[in-house]
Design an enzyme around this catalytic site. Structure first.
Site, PDB file in Angstrom:
ATOM      1  N   LYS A  72       0.857  -1.200   0.000  1.00 30.43           N
ATOM      2  CA  LYS A  72       0.000   0.000   0.000  1.00 30.43           C
ATOM      3  C   LYS A  72       0.881   1.234   0.000  1.00 30.43           C
ATOM      4  O   LYS A  72       2.051   1.190   0.411  1.00 30.43           O
ATOM      5  CB  LYS A  72      -0.939   0.016   1.216  1.00 30.43           C
ATOM      6  CG  LYS A  72      -0.275   0.046   2.607  1.00 30.43           C
ATOM      7  CD  LYS A  72       0.150   1.419   3.107  1.00 30.43           C
ATOM      8  CE  LYS A  72       0.816   1.366   4.483  1.00 30.43           C
ATOM      9  NZ  LYS A  72       1.523   2.596   4.868  1.00 30.43           N
ATOM     10  N   ALA A  77      -0.194  -6.602   5.012  1.00 33.08           N
ATOM     11  CA  ALA A  77      -0.839  -7.257   3.870  1.00 33.08           C
ATOM     12  C   ALA A  77      -0.777  -8.774   4.041  1.00 33.08           C
ATOM     13  O   ALA A  77      -1.758  -9.477   3.793  1.00 33.08           O
ATOM     14  CB  ALA A  77      -0.157  -6.845   2.573  1.00 33.08           C
ATOM     15  N   ASP A 111      -2.535  -0.957  10.025  1.00 31.08           N
ATOM     16  CA  ASP A 111      -2.719  -0.994   8.571  1.00 31.08           C
ATOM     17  C   ASP A 111      -3.460  -2.244   8.099  1.00 31.08           C
ATOM     18  O   ASP A 111      -3.855  -2.321   6.928  1.00 31.08           O
ATOM     19  CB  ASP A 111      -1.350  -0.965   7.860  1.00 31.08           C
ATOM     20  CG  ASP A 111      -0.682   0.391   7.969  1.00 31.08           C
ATOM     21  OD1 ASP A 111      -1.397   1.389   8.188  1.00 31.08           O
ATOM     22  OD2 ASP A 111       0.556   0.448   7.843  1.00 31.08           O
TER      23      ASP A 111
HETATM   24  O1  C5P Z   1      -0.078  -0.779  14.471  1.00 28.66           O
HETATM   25  P1  C5P Z   1       1.344  -0.883  14.082  1.00 28.66           P
HETATM   26  O2  C5P Z   1       2.003  -2.120  14.632  1.00 28.66           O
HETATM   27  O3  C5P Z   1       1.585  -0.702  12.633  1.00 28.66           O
HETATM   28  O4  C5P Z   1       2.060   0.359  14.775  1.00 28.66           O
HETATM   29  C1  C5P Z   1       3.405   0.362  15.200  1.00 28.66           C
HETATM   30  C2  C5P Z   1       3.612   1.521  16.162  1.00 28.66           C
HETATM   31  O5  C5P Z   1       3.454   2.768  15.480  1.00 28.66           O
HETATM   32  C3  C5P Z   1       2.619   1.592  17.304  1.00 28.66           C
HETATM   33  O6  C5P Z   1       3.045   0.820  18.391  1.00 28.66           O
HETATM   34  C4  C5P Z   1       2.599   3.074  17.637  1.00 28.66           C
HETATM   35  O7  C5P Z   1       3.737   3.416  18.391  1.00 28.66           O
HETATM   36  C5  C5P Z   1       2.781   3.731  16.286  1.00 28.66           C
HETATM   37  N1  C5P Z   1       1.501   4.092  15.651  1.00 28.66           N
HETATM   38  C6  C5P Z   1       0.797   5.183  16.114  1.00 28.66           C
HETATM   39  N2  C5P Z   1      -0.391   5.542  15.528  1.00 28.66           N
HETATM   40  C7  C5P Z   1      -0.858   4.862  14.469  1.00 28.66           C
HETATM   41  C8  C5P Z   1      -0.155   3.743  13.956  1.00 28.66           C
HETATM   42  C9  C5P Z   1       1.031   3.397  14.583  1.00 28.66           C
HETATM   43  O8  C5P Z   1       1.209   5.831  17.085  1.00 28.66           O
HETATM   44  N3  C5P Z   1      -2.010   5.233  13.894  1.00 28.66           N
END
Ligand code: C5P
Length: 346
Positions: free
Chosen positions: A12, A111, A148
């Site tokens: 993406k 993904a 995501d």
């Molecule tokens: O959800 P994901 O594992 O992709 O996110 C990794 C880190 O990125 C989270 O632990 C957080 O610190 C940060 N994050 C965030 N806000 C989001 C997505 C991610 O603060 N919308």
């Protein structure tokens, strides 16, 4: 030979991204336009009698962060979470062929995780069959795996390549294909750390949770979509501060950095997500071809830029569906070549 199903798990891009604020749990609320891209991993799954999840992984990726083949791989975590949530007996064998670099802002791990959820559901007889999860439960599970992941379920695996997202990325609206479908991806040999980039952003905490909730449920207007898409990415400057090599790379491409190429003509280059991928989107193939040539020319300089990959691709406009894949019971991986798998192999 038990039934094995395969699915292309596409990358993406965030065509634009605005950070609205920070939630009390530390996650950031966003407004973003996601689009799926014709660069994809291949994921195959089959059910087995023995409990647990076994992953076999191959990779065509050069650069990016290393991808774990162990229990912390997001595809494995998705499979385990799905098995636990359904309470279905047995386990899952997974095969993953990586083409999407990790730590690239391309959602590769997300993904793969979403593809595993779709395949597991299909192997259990579809969302309405006993033993599989409802769409609502699946969406919750997706969000618990990563911000995501819901996009892939609501977007490319439902036939919609583009979505507007609110919340942390879990409130999604499918939107029409974008005219700027011709892409150039600039893939550095290094990744960025998403948590570090969000920390560096240091967005203020929005105290008014009620206002935030109201906003999170509002469908986007056409103007709002256009503004986000044409706008920048609030994570770009924090990502540049966290990863000086990325700032140097952007500088080289736009011609403002040390050794920059005057007049390379590349405007509108943006970062996807928290990086490290930079991209340009054009309506016409000829313009994208020319941008790719200019960028390659700007990078054929001495190190450190010689190992940056410049990939000419396009947005994904077709639905991705699971297909049966031959996988003999005693083999660790299916009898398909990663390269020709499902016709998505940029
Ligand atoms: O959800 P994901 O594992 O992709 O996110 C990794 C880190 O990125 C989270 O632990 C957080 O610190 C940060 N994050 C965030 N806000 C989001 C997505 C991610 O603060 N919308």
């Amino acid at each position: 030979m038990s039934l094995a199903l395969g699915l292309a798990a596409p990358a993406k891009l965030n065509l634009g991204l605005r950070v609205i604020g920070r939630r009390p749990d530390g996650y950031h609320e966003l407004e973003t336009v996601f689009c799926a891209v014709e660069l994809a991993d291949s994921v195959v799954a089959r059910r087995r009698e023995a409990p647990g999840v076994a992953l076999t992984m191959t990779s065509a990726v050069e650069g990016g962060l290393p991808v774990s083949g162990g229990d912390d791989n997001l595809a494995v975590r998705a499979a385990r979470a799905w098995l636990a949530a359904t309470g279905i007996g047995g386990g899952l064998d997974l095969y993953l062929h990586k083409r999407i670099p990790a730590g690239a802002g391309l959602g590769g791990g997300s993904a793969d995780a979403a593809a595993v959820l779709v395949l597991a559901q299909e192997l259990a007889g579809g969302p309405l069959a006993g033993g599989s999860l409802s769409d609502e439960r699946l969406a919750e599970l997706a969000c618990s795996l990563g911000a995501d992941v819901p996009f892939f379920l609501a977007g490319p695996f439902r036939g919609g390549g583009r979505c507007f997202a609110r919340g942390i990325g879990e409130r999604l609206w499918t939107i029409p294909p974008c005219p700027s479908s011709e892409l150039v991806l600039v893939l550095p040999p290094f990744g960025t750390s998403t948590p570090a980039v969000f920390r560096e952003l240091g967005a203020r905490l929005i105290e008014d949770a009620t206002a935030r909730k109201v906003r999170a449920s509002q469908a986007p207007t056409a103007t709002e979509i256009a503004v986000i898409e044409a706008g920048g990415n609030d994570l770009e400057e924090p990502a540049m501060r966290c990863t000086p090599e990325l700032a140097a790379l952007r500088g080289r491409i736009v011609g403002t950095g040390p050794g920059g190429v005057e007049g390379s003509g590349i405007h509108g280059i943006k970062l996807s997500g928290s990086g490290s991928t930079l991209f340009v989107a054009h309506e016409h193939a000829a313009a994208a071809d020319s941008a790719a040539r200019s960028i390659r020319a700007a990078l054929t300089m001495p190190p450190p830029f010689h190992s940056v990959r410049v990939v000419r691709t396009r947005t994904l406009e077709r639905a991705l569906v699971a297909r049966p894949v031959p996988w003999s019971s005693d083999a660790a991986s299916p009898s398909v070549s990663g390269e020709d798998f499902l016709g998505l192999s940029t």
